[in-house]
Design a protein around this motif. Sequence first.
Motif, PDB file in Angstrom:
ATOM      1  N   LEU A 103      83.945  63.359  55.298  1.00 54.66           N
ATOM      2  CA  LEU A 103      85.104  63.454  54.411  1.00 54.66           C
ATOM      3  C   LEU A 103      85.434  62.055  53.933  1.00 54.66           C
ATOM      4  O   LEU A 103      85.169  61.075  54.639  1.00 54.66           O
ATOM      5  CB  LEU A 103      86.280  64.066  55.162  1.00 54.66           C
ATOM      6  CG  LEU A 103      86.126  65.542  55.459  1.00 54.66           C
ATOM      7  CD1 LEU A 103      87.153  66.005  56.469  1.00 54.66           C
ATOM      8  CD2 LEU A 103      86.264  66.350  54.182  1.00 54.66           C
ATOM      9  N   PRO A 104      85.993  61.921  52.740  1.00 63.80           N
ATOM     10  CA  PRO A 104      86.270  60.588  52.208  1.00 63.80           C
ATOM     11  C   PRO A 104      87.434  59.931  52.933  1.00 63.80           C
ATOM     12  O   PRO A 104      88.472  59.693  52.353  1.00 63.80           O
ATOM     13  CB  PRO A 104      86.593  60.851  50.741  1.00 63.80           C
ATOM     14  CG  PRO A 104      86.968  62.269  50.688  1.00 63.80           C
ATOM     15  CD  PRO A 104      86.317  62.980  51.809  1.00 63.80           C
ATOM     16  N   MET A 105      87.259  59.667  54.206  1.00 63.85           N
ATOM     17  CA  MET A 105      88.269  58.950  54.976  1.00 63.85           C
ATOM     18  C   MET A 105      87.539  58.045  55.952  1.00 63.85           C
ATOM     19  O   MET A 105      86.320  57.949  55.900  1.00 63.85           O
ATOM     20  CB  MET A 105      89.197  59.939  55.675  1.00 63.85           C
ATOM     21  CG  MET A 105      88.512  61.132  56.291  1.00 63.85           C
ATOM     22  SD  MET A 105      89.615  62.217  57.214  1.00 63.85           S
ATOM     23  CE  MET A 105      90.018  63.488  56.065  1.00 63.85           C
ATOM     24  N   SER A 106      88.281  57.387  56.825  1.00 61.05           N
ATOM     25  CA  SER A 106      87.627  56.415  57.698  1.00 61.05           C
ATOM     26  C   SER A 106      86.722  57.111  58.717  1.00 61.05           C
ATOM     27  O   SER A 106      86.803  58.315  58.931  1.00 61.05           O
ATOM     28  CB  SER A 106      88.671  55.596  58.428  1.00 61.05           C
ATOM     29  OG  SER A 106      89.309  56.397  59.382  1.00 61.05           O
ATOM     30  N   PHE A 108      86.718  56.741  61.968  1.00 62.59           N
ATOM     31  CA  PHE A 108      87.527  57.238  63.073  1.00 62.59           C
ATOM     32  C   PHE A 108      88.194  58.561  62.709  1.00 62.59           C
ATOM     33  O   PHE A 108      88.133  59.533  63.443  1.00 62.59           O
ATOM     34  CB  PHE A 108      88.585  56.197  63.452  1.00 62.59           C
ATOM     35  CG  PHE A 108      89.415  56.597  64.633  1.00 62.59           C
ATOM     36  CD1 PHE A 108      89.011  56.278  65.920  1.00 62.59           C
ATOM     37  CD2 PHE A 108      90.587  57.297  64.460  1.00 62.59           C
ATOM     38  CE1 PHE A 108      89.766  56.659  67.016  1.00 62.59           C
ATOM     39  CE2 PHE A 108      91.345  57.690  65.551  1.00 62.59           C
ATOM     40  CZ  PHE A 108      90.936  57.363  66.834  1.00 62.59           C
ATOM     41  N   ARG A 109      88.807  58.577  61.523  1.00 61.48           N
ATOM     42  CA  ARG A 109      89.515  59.777  61.099  1.00 61.48           C
ATOM     43  C   ARG A 109      88.591  60.972  60.996  1.00 61.48           C
ATOM     44  O   ARG A 109      88.953  62.090  61.337  1.00 61.48           O
ATOM     45  CB  ARG A 109      90.140  59.536  59.729  1.00 61.48           C
ATOM     46  CG  ARG A 109      91.345  58.699  59.796  1.00 61.48           C
ATOM     47  CD  ARG A 109      92.498  59.510  59.345  1.00 61.48           C
ATOM     48  NE  ARG A 109      93.733  58.792  59.499  1.00 61.48           N
ATOM     49  CZ  ARG A 109      94.907  59.331  59.251  1.00 61.48           C
ATOM     50  NH1 ARG A 109      94.976  60.576  58.855  1.00 61.48           N
ATOM     51  NH2 ARG A 109      95.989  58.645  59.408  1.00 61.48           N
ATOM     52  N   SER A 148      87.630  51.773  61.012  1.00 59.65           N
ATOM     53  CA  SER A 148      88.516  52.165  59.911  1.00 59.65           C
ATOM     54  C   SER A 148      87.863  51.962  58.547  1.00 59.65           C
ATOM     55  O   SER A 148      88.515  52.085  57.523  1.00 59.65           O
ATOM     56  CB  SER A 148      89.848  51.428  59.997  1.00 59.65           C
ATOM     57  OG  SER A 148      89.633  50.080  60.262  1.00 59.65           O
ATOM     58  N   PRO A 150      85.480  53.208  55.422  1.00 55.15           N
ATOM     59  CA  PRO A 150      85.204  54.538  54.903  1.00 55.15           C
ATOM     60  C   PRO A 150      83.881  55.061  55.468  1.00 55.15           C
ATOM     61  O   PRO A 150      82.905  54.328  55.549  1.00 55.15           O
ATOM     62  CB  PRO A 150      85.076  54.325  53.392  1.00 55.15           C
ATOM     63  CG  PRO A 150      85.604  52.978  53.108  1.00 55.15           C
ATOM     64  CD  PRO A 150      85.581  52.190  54.367  1.00 55.15           C
TER      65      PRO A 150
ATOM     66  N   VAL B 173      83.052  69.354  49.908  1.00 56.49           N
ATOM     67  CA  VAL B 173      84.213  68.774  50.592  1.00 56.49           C
ATOM     68  C   VAL B 173      85.210  69.871  50.951  1.00 56.49           C
ATOM     69  O   VAL B 173      85.788  69.901  52.024  1.00 56.49           O
ATOM     70  CB  VAL B 173      84.881  67.712  49.701  1.00 56.49           C
ATOM     71  CG1 VAL B 173      86.157  67.197  50.354  1.00 56.49           C
ATOM     72  CG2 VAL B 173      83.924  66.567  49.437  1.00 56.49           C
ATOM     73  N   THR B 176      84.117  71.614  54.097  1.00 54.03           N
ATOM     74  CA  THR B 176      83.895  70.848  55.321  1.00 54.03           C
ATOM     75  C   THR B 176      84.955  71.118  56.382  1.00 54.03           C
ATOM     76  O   THR B 176      84.625  71.485  57.514  1.00 54.03           O
ATOM     77  CB  THR B 176      83.858  69.343  54.989  1.00 54.03           C
ATOM     78  OG1 THR B 176      82.810  69.129  54.044  1.00 54.03           O
ATOM     79  CG2 THR B 176      83.581  68.525  56.231  1.00 54.03           C
ATOM     80  N   GLN B 195      92.478  63.986  48.573  1.00 54.40           N
ATOM     81  CA  GLN B 195      91.359  63.805  47.656  1.00 54.40           C
ATOM     82  C   GLN B 195      91.814  63.734  46.210  1.00 54.40           C
ATOM     83  O   GLN B 195      91.180  63.109  45.382  1.00 54.40           O
ATOM     84  CB  GLN B 195      90.441  65.037  47.758  1.00 54.40           C
ATOM     85  CG  GLN B 195      89.376  64.927  48.776  1.00 54.40           C
ATOM     86  CD  GLN B 195      88.283  64.066  48.280  1.00 54.40           C
ATOM     87  OE1 GLN B 195      87.529  64.452  47.406  1.00 54.40           O
ATOM     88  NE2 GLN B 195      88.198  62.869  48.794  1.00 54.40           N
ATOM     89  N   LEU B 290      94.249  58.620  54.805  1.00 46.63           N
ATOM     90  CA  LEU B 290      92.803  58.702  54.979  1.00 46.63           C
ATOM     91  C   LEU B 290      92.183  57.588  55.812  1.00 46.63           C
ATOM     92  O   LEU B 290      91.153  57.786  56.431  1.00 46.63           O
ATOM     93  CB  LEU B 290      92.117  58.714  53.611  1.00 46.63           C
ATOM     94  CG  LEU B 290      92.496  59.885  52.722  1.00 46.63           C
ATOM     95  CD1 LEU B 290      91.834  59.754  51.378  1.00 46.63           C
ATOM     96  CD2 LEU B 290      92.090  61.189  53.371  1.00 46.63           C
ATOM     97  N   TYR B 291      92.791  56.414  55.846  1.00 51.46           N
ATOM     98  CA  TYR B 291      92.042  55.320  56.435  1.00 51.46           C
ATOM     99  C   TYR B 291      92.650  54.682  57.669  1.00 51.46           C
ATOM    100  O   TYR B 291      91.987  53.935  58.349  1.00 51.46           O
ATOM    101  CB  TYR B 291      91.757  54.243  55.384  1.00 51.46           C
ATOM    102  CG  TYR B 291      90.789  54.753  54.372  1.00 51.46           C
ATOM    103  CD1 TYR B 291      89.448  54.923  54.724  1.00 51.46           C
ATOM    104  CD2 TYR B 291      91.192  55.122  53.116  1.00 51.46           C
ATOM    105  CE1 TYR B 291      88.545  55.437  53.823  1.00 51.46           C
ATOM    106  CE2 TYR B 291      90.293  55.639  52.201  1.00 51.46           C
ATOM    107  CZ  TYR B 291      88.975  55.786  52.560  1.00 51.46           C
ATOM    108  OH  TYR B 291      88.094  56.305  51.686  1.00 51.46           O
ATOM    109  N   ARG B 292      93.948  54.946  57.934  1.00 48.63           N
ATOM    110  CA  ARG B 292      94.493  54.303  59.110  1.00 48.63           C
ATOM    111  C   ARG B 292      93.789  54.854  60.340  1.00 48.63           C
ATOM    112  O   ARG B 292      93.692  56.053  60.522  1.00 48.63           O
ATOM    113  CB  ARG B 292      95.998  54.593  59.186  1.00 48.63           C
ATOM    114  CG  ARG B 292      96.762  53.506  59.921  1.00 48.63           C
ATOM    115  CD  ARG B 292      98.220  53.871  59.942  1.00 48.63           C
ATOM    116  NE  ARG B 292      98.357  55.288  60.265  1.00 48.63           N
ATOM    117  CZ  ARG B 292      99.509  55.916  60.279  1.00 48.63           C
ATOM    118  NH1 ARG B 292     100.609  55.297  59.951  1.00 48.63           N
ATOM    119  NH2 ARG B 292      99.583  57.198  60.592  1.00 48.63           N
ATOM    120  N   ALA B 293      93.299  53.956  61.219  1.00 50.34           N
ATOM    121  CA  ALA B 293      92.472  54.404  62.337  1.00 50.34           C
ATOM    122  C   ALA B 293      93.286  55.230  63.344  1.00 50.34           C
ATOM    123  O   ALA B 293      94.485  55.182  63.357  1.00 50.34           O
ATOM    124  CB  ALA B 293      91.884  53.219  63.059  1.00 50.34           C
TER     125      ALA B 293
END
Lengths: 240, 293
Positions: A103-106, A108-109, A148, A150, B173, B176, B195, B290-293
């Motif tokens: 998925l288009p996220m990090s 870890f996510r 973190s 992508p 997507v 998924t 998205q 989406l990106y914060r760990a």
Amino acid sequence: MTLPVKIRTHKISFSYDGKPVLRDATACFHEKSITAIVGPSGCGKSTFLLTLNRLWEEMPNGSMRGTVEMHLDGAFRDIYGKDFPVVQLRRRVGMIFQEPNPLPMSIFRNVAFPLQLAGIRERDLIRNKVERALRKVRLWNEVENRLSDPALSLSGGQQQRMCLARALILEPEVLLLDEPTSSLDPKAVEAVEQLLVDLKGRCTLLVVSHYLDQVRRIADRVVELRDGAFPIDAGTALMG
Amino acid sequence: MTRFLEKTVPAFAWLCGAVFLAAIASVVGYLLYKGLRTLDPGLFFGDTAPLDALLMKRRVFGGIFPAMAGTVLLVVLSVGWAVPIGLAAGIYLAEYARGGTKDTLNFFFDILAGLPSIVVGLFGFSLAVFLNKNVSARLHPCLLVSSVALAFLVLPYIIRTTQVSLETVPPRVRMTARSMGATRLQNIFRVLLPQSLPGLSSGVILAIGRCAEDTAVIMLTGAVATAGIPGSLLSHYEALPFYIYYISAQYADQRELATGYGASIVLLAVCLLLFFLAFLVRKSVTSRALYRA
């Protein structure tokens, strides 16, 4: 030695837009083993996998008849039964697709995503599980410092291993793999194959594959799907 | 012939782009040429001391500061009404509506999108009159009525962009999260909407621009030439586009006309600022989602 049966399908017929894809496909699959499903392209192998986690229901215009039973919690259960929530089924039956589908996220996510969907919130628990899953697919060393980033910045082979980690994080009992190595380079193929063999201990694996040498390397049993059915009785026990 | 087309089509495309850029450059250039020298504290605050005006200690006469405040409030309010409703409607259209219902709703939203703003303004005015007669005599054309009418005007943009960006999420997507046991709502809120953020934010930016420039709606629903900074949702207010319209129609001398140009520059700047804010919000929401760990 005959392993206990995990999945049995009875006369599955499936059609897209009225075009038949599967015709009375009957088979059973054994616990803790890798079964390879082979056959000419377009014979319905991928569709067959989709009937085992009910994912076809998310696509328009499919229709299915027949039954699928899975041995879960000590008994065979009809996975299409009214008392069996599809969300529960899909948490116990993981799926890996032909193309890696991060998925288009990090990173870890991505790996933690199924846990969050399942409502798990403890951050430490999630961290631990993510690390363990990534170690299991031997990706941890490559990504531990860039969790973190992508997920799409990983190479194809890394992405597919990450998808495996993501599927494994809920410790599924069944893993469906639709040509999991066809988009990977030889080295990545080897890594993924080795992983699948390692997973046999705790999982029932069904692998759709085009590559006969791959099938020979990893499969305990091979069933052939032809014209939407299993011509030789696929209900028999393991062949050597 | 094919070769000729291969060569001329790109050239023509370049030319069109250049004409467009030249048009923008000449508009902005002309505004700057005419209005730049009016940009001083006096334009904003009139004879009031800037600090007193900013702290709202003293009311500003003859400056555009109240109009700036009015426009910013108006935009924030209108977009604030329109975004939640538009998002919900867009999600419904993309993810739930099917068949005849969907076609009918699409048709009506297309009509709504084509509604001239003066008609929407008339609707807002009638609404105010209706409320005044039937609910409370305290209600009259005001900031609240204007912002509701403007929200109505920009709703179709937000609905459409939400719907289109959800519908264009690739099937791979889309599938998924479902394959991992996500419910329909989880999929919408955790995968599909994040998205679609770039698409959504362009819809919001379009809406901001439209709310900031529209004059027809607000002159019928509560904008006036002098009102000071609005004290409540139920008061009259000033707005930059109305000020520009008013000053260019009724200027007494060249100096007053020049302030119209100054106000235009300020309106552009306010829009830019709001766009930038929308962009920052999108950035931070994206990284959080989406990106914060």
